[in-house]
Scaffold this motif. Sequence first.
Motif, mmCIF file in Angstrom:
data_model
loop_
_atom_site.group_PDB
_atom_site.id
_atom_site.type_symbol
_atom_site.label_atom_id
_atom_site.label_comp_id
_atom_site.label_asym_id
_atom_site.label_seq_id
_atom_site.Cartn_x
_atom_site.Cartn_y
_atom_site.Cartn_z
ATOM 1 N N GLY A 65 0.792 -1.218 0.000
ATOM 2 C CA GLY A 65 0.000 0.000 0.000
ATOM 3 C C GLY A 65 0.830 1.278 0.000
ATOM 4 N N ARG A 66 2.146 1.135 0.247
ATOM 5 C CA ARG A 66 3.017 2.310 0.265
ATOM 6 C C ARG A 66 4.055 2.270 -0.861
ATOM 7 N NH1 ARG A 66 6.429 3.158 4.372
ATOM 8 N NH2 ARG A 66 6.673 0.941 4.882
ATOM 9 N N PHE A 67 4.532 1.084 -1.189
ATOM 10 C CA PHE A 67 5.571 0.932 -2.205
ATOM 11 C C PHE A 67 4.978 0.300 -3.458
ATOM 12 C CE2 PHE A 67 9.569 0.501 0.713
ATOM 13 C CZ PHE A 67 9.196 1.654 1.384
ATOM 14 N N THR A 68 5.540 0.662 -4.611
ATOM 15 C CA THR A 68 5.130 0.075 -5.881
ATOM 16 C C THR A 68 6.358 -0.284 -6.702
ATOM 17 O OG1 THR A 68 3.102 1.416 -5.918
ATOM 18 C CG2 THR A 68 3.788 0.398 -7.987
ATOM 19 N N ILE A 69 6.427 -1.538 -7.115
ATOM 20 C CA ILE A 69 7.510 -1.974 -7.990
ATOM 21 C C ILE A 69 6.996 -1.973 -9.424
ATOM 22 C CG2 ILE A 69 6.945 -4.440 -7.727
ATOM 23 C CD1 ILE A 69 9.972 -5.024 -7.885
ATOM 24 N N SER A 70 7.847 -1.569 -10.344
ATOM 25 C CA SER A 70 7.476 -1.578 -11.758
ATOM 26 C C SER A 70 8.730 -1.815 -12.586
ATOM 27 C CB SER A 70 6.805 -0.259 -12.160
ATOM 28 O OG SER A 70 7.692 0.835 -11.977
ATOM 29 N N ARG A 71 8.521 -2.147 -13.845
ATOM 30 C CA ARG A 71 9.667 -2.371 -14.720
ATOM 31 C C ARG A 71 9.395 -1.784 -16.096
ATOM 32 N NH1 ARG A 71 10.721 -8.517 -14.664
ATOM 33 N NH2 ARG A 71 12.304 -7.995 -16.229
ATOM 34 N N ASP A 72 10.459 -1.301 -16.710
ATOM 35 C CA ASP A 72 10.404 -0.790 -18.076
ATOM 36 C C ASP A 72 11.370 -1.645 -18.889
ATOM 37 O OD1 ASP A 72 10.624 0.554 -20.486
ATOM 38 O OD2 ASP A 72 10.551 2.522 -19.564
ATOM 39 N N ASN A 73 10.842 -2.612 -19.589
ATOM 40 C CA ASN A 73 11.703 -3.541 -20.315
ATOM 41 C C ASN A 73 12.465 -2.860 -21.450
ATOM 42 O OD1 ASN A 73 11.009 -5.703 -18.658
ATOM 43 N ND2 ASN A 73 9.290 -6.321 -19.983
ATOM 44 N N ALA A 74 11.923 -1.793 -21.977
ATOM 45 C CA ALA A 74 12.611 -1.074 -23.054
ATOM 46 C C ALA A 74 13.864 -0.372 -22.538
ATOM 47 C CB ALA A 74 11.674 -0.059 -23.693
ATOM 48 N N LYS A 75 13.864 -0.062 -21.239
ATOM 49 C CA LYS A 75 15.003 0.638 -20.627
ATOM 50 C C LYS A 75 15.833 -0.279 -19.736
ATOM 51 C CE LYS A 75 12.803 5.197 -20.649
ATOM 52 N NZ LYS A 75 12.384 6.358 -19.822
ATOM 53 N N ASP A 76 15.477 -1.558 -19.683
ATOM 54 C CA ASP A 76 16.198 -2.520 -18.832
ATOM 55 C C ASP A 76 16.262 -2.040 -17.380
ATOM 56 O OD1 ASP A 76 18.676 -3.401 -21.396
ATOM 57 O OD2 ASP A 76 16.590 -4.014 -21.095
ATOM 58 N N THR A 77 15.169 -1.483 -16.914
ATOM 59 C CA THR A 77 15.166 -0.830 -15.605
ATOM 60 C C THR A 77 13.982 -1.301 -14.772
ATOM 61 O OG1 THR A 77 16.237 1.132 -16.547
ATOM 62 C CG2 THR A 77 15.142 1.392 -14.413
ATOM 63 N N VAL A 78 14.246 -1.498 -13.489
ATOM 64 C CA VAL A 78 13.195 -1.764 -12.520
ATOM 65 C C VAL A 78 13.191 -0.621 -11.510
ATOM 66 C CG1 VAL A 78 14.696 -3.195 -11.058
ATOM 67 C CG2 VAL A 78 12.207 -3.469 -10.943
ATOM 68 N N TYR A 79 11.994 -0.233 -11.087
ATOM 69 C CA TYR A 79 11.829 0.901 -10.178
ATOM 70 C C TYR A 79 11.155 0.446 -8.885
ATOM 71 C CZ TYR A 79 12.332 3.420 -14.614
ATOM 72 O OH TYR A 79 12.771 3.887 -15.823
ATOM 73 N N LEU A 80 11.401 1.210 -7.845
ATOM 74 C CA LEU A 80 10.672 1.043 -6.591
ATOM 75 C C LEU A 80 10.237 2.431 -6.141
ATOM 76 C CD1 LEU A 80 9.760 -1.052 -4.450
ATOM 77 C CD2 LEU A 80 11.783 -0.386 -3.133
ATOM 78 N N GLN A 81 8.947 2.696 -6.282
ATOM 79 C CA GLN A 81 8.384 3.952 -5.820
ATOM 80 C C GLN A 81 7.977 3.782 -4.372
ATOM 81 O OE1 GLN A 81 7.928 7.020 -7.423
ATOM 82 N NE2 GLN A 81 7.281 7.701 -5.381
ATOM 83 N N MET A 82 8.521 4.632 -3.510
ATOM 84 C CA MET A 82 8.272 4.521 -2.078
ATOM 85 C C MET A 82 7.559 5.771 -1.585
ATOM 86 S SD MET A 82 11.953 2.903 -0.952
ATOM 87 C CE MET A 82 12.905 4.249 -1.644
ATOM 88 N N ASN A 83 6.355 5.593 -1.073
ATOM 89 C CA ASN A 83 5.555 6.695 -0.541
ATOM 90 C C ASN A 83 5.321 6.507 0.953
ATOM 91 O OD1 ASN A 83 5.302 7.686 -3.206
ATOM 92 N ND2 ASN A 83 3.445 6.482 -3.545
ATOM 93 N N SER A 84 4.892 7.563 1.595
ATOM 94 C CA SER A 84 4.588 7.521 3.042
ATOM 95 C C SER A 84 5.721 6.860 3.819
ATOM 96 C CB SER A 84 3.268 6.769 3.275
ATOM 97 O OG SER A 84 2.212 7.373 2.572
ATOM 98 N N LEU A 85 6.918 7.318 3.562
ATOM 99 C CA LEU A 85 8.086 6.676 4.162
ATOM 100 C C LEU A 85 8.128 6.861 5.670
ATOM 101 C CD1 LEU A 85 10.611 7.514 1.356
ATOM 102 C CD2 LEU A 85 10.195 5.221 2.265
ATOM 103 N N LYS A 86 8.640 5.821 6.339
ATOM 104 C CA LYS A 86 8.744 5.791 7.789
ATOM 105 C C LYS A 86 10.213 5.625 8.182
ATOM 106 C CE LYS A 86 4.373 3.194 7.968
ATOM 107 N NZ LYS A 86 3.720 1.946 8.441
ATOM 108 N N PRO A 87 10.570 5.997 9.409
ATOM 109 C CA PRO A 87 11.966 5.807 9.844
ATOM 110 C C PRO A 87 12.425 4.356 9.707
ATOM 111 C CG PRO A 87 10.809 7.229 11.367
ATOM 112 C CD PRO A 87 9.766 6.710 10.411
ATOM 113 N N GLU A 88 11.535 3.407 9.917
ATOM 114 C CA GLU A 88 11.912 1.995 9.812
ATOM 115 C C GLU A 88 12.167 1.544 8.377
ATOM 116 O OE1 GLU A 88 9.236 3.283 11.382
ATOM 117 O OE2 GLU A 88 7.469 1.952 11.175
ATOM 118 N N ASP A 89 11.923 2.405 7.404
ATOM 119 C CA ASP A 89 12.279 2.097 6.019
ATOM 120 C C ASP A 89 13.743 2.416 5.725
ATOM 121 O OD1 ASP A 89 9.072 3.383 5.069
ATOM 122 O OD2 ASP A 89 9.661 1.264 5.216
ATOM 123 N N THR A 90 14.428 3.039 6.674
ATOM 124 C CA THR A 90 15.840 3.364 6.495
ATOM 125 C C THR A 90 16.658 2.095 6.336
ATOM 126 O OG1 THR A 90 15.669 5.428 7.747
ATOM 127 C CG2 THR A 90 17.859 4.397 7.600
#
Length: 128
Positions: A65-90
Amino acid sequence: QVQLVESGGGLVQVGGSLRVSCVASGRTFRNYPMGWFRQAPGKEREFVAAISWGGHADYADSVKGRFTISRDNAKDTVYLQMNSLKPEDTAVYYCATSNRAYYGASSYAADPRNYDYWGQGTQVTVSS
């Protein structure tokens, strides 16, 4: 030789957002699953998220519910979008991939032993 290079880490305040990226090279990116793991000081490496070649994603309960993983195969890249970050995500965030074009159940994707190649990591620090 497969190489993974993460970027995008940094310092962010509690409740903020950050996107980390991982560029893969050395083979056909689109055929293989990708995963994100993290390791905080004094703790074991833990699963964060994974994505199959077809885009099916799994998440650790702590980031659902806070993080989203995605991939762009054309760019050979995977992303991790992190929202509502908490200190324990450090932690240092690592991307990883497998030698096998297989994804399996979520428990399989979450097991770091099923990954053969790892990036060098990127530091994410959430300040309160």
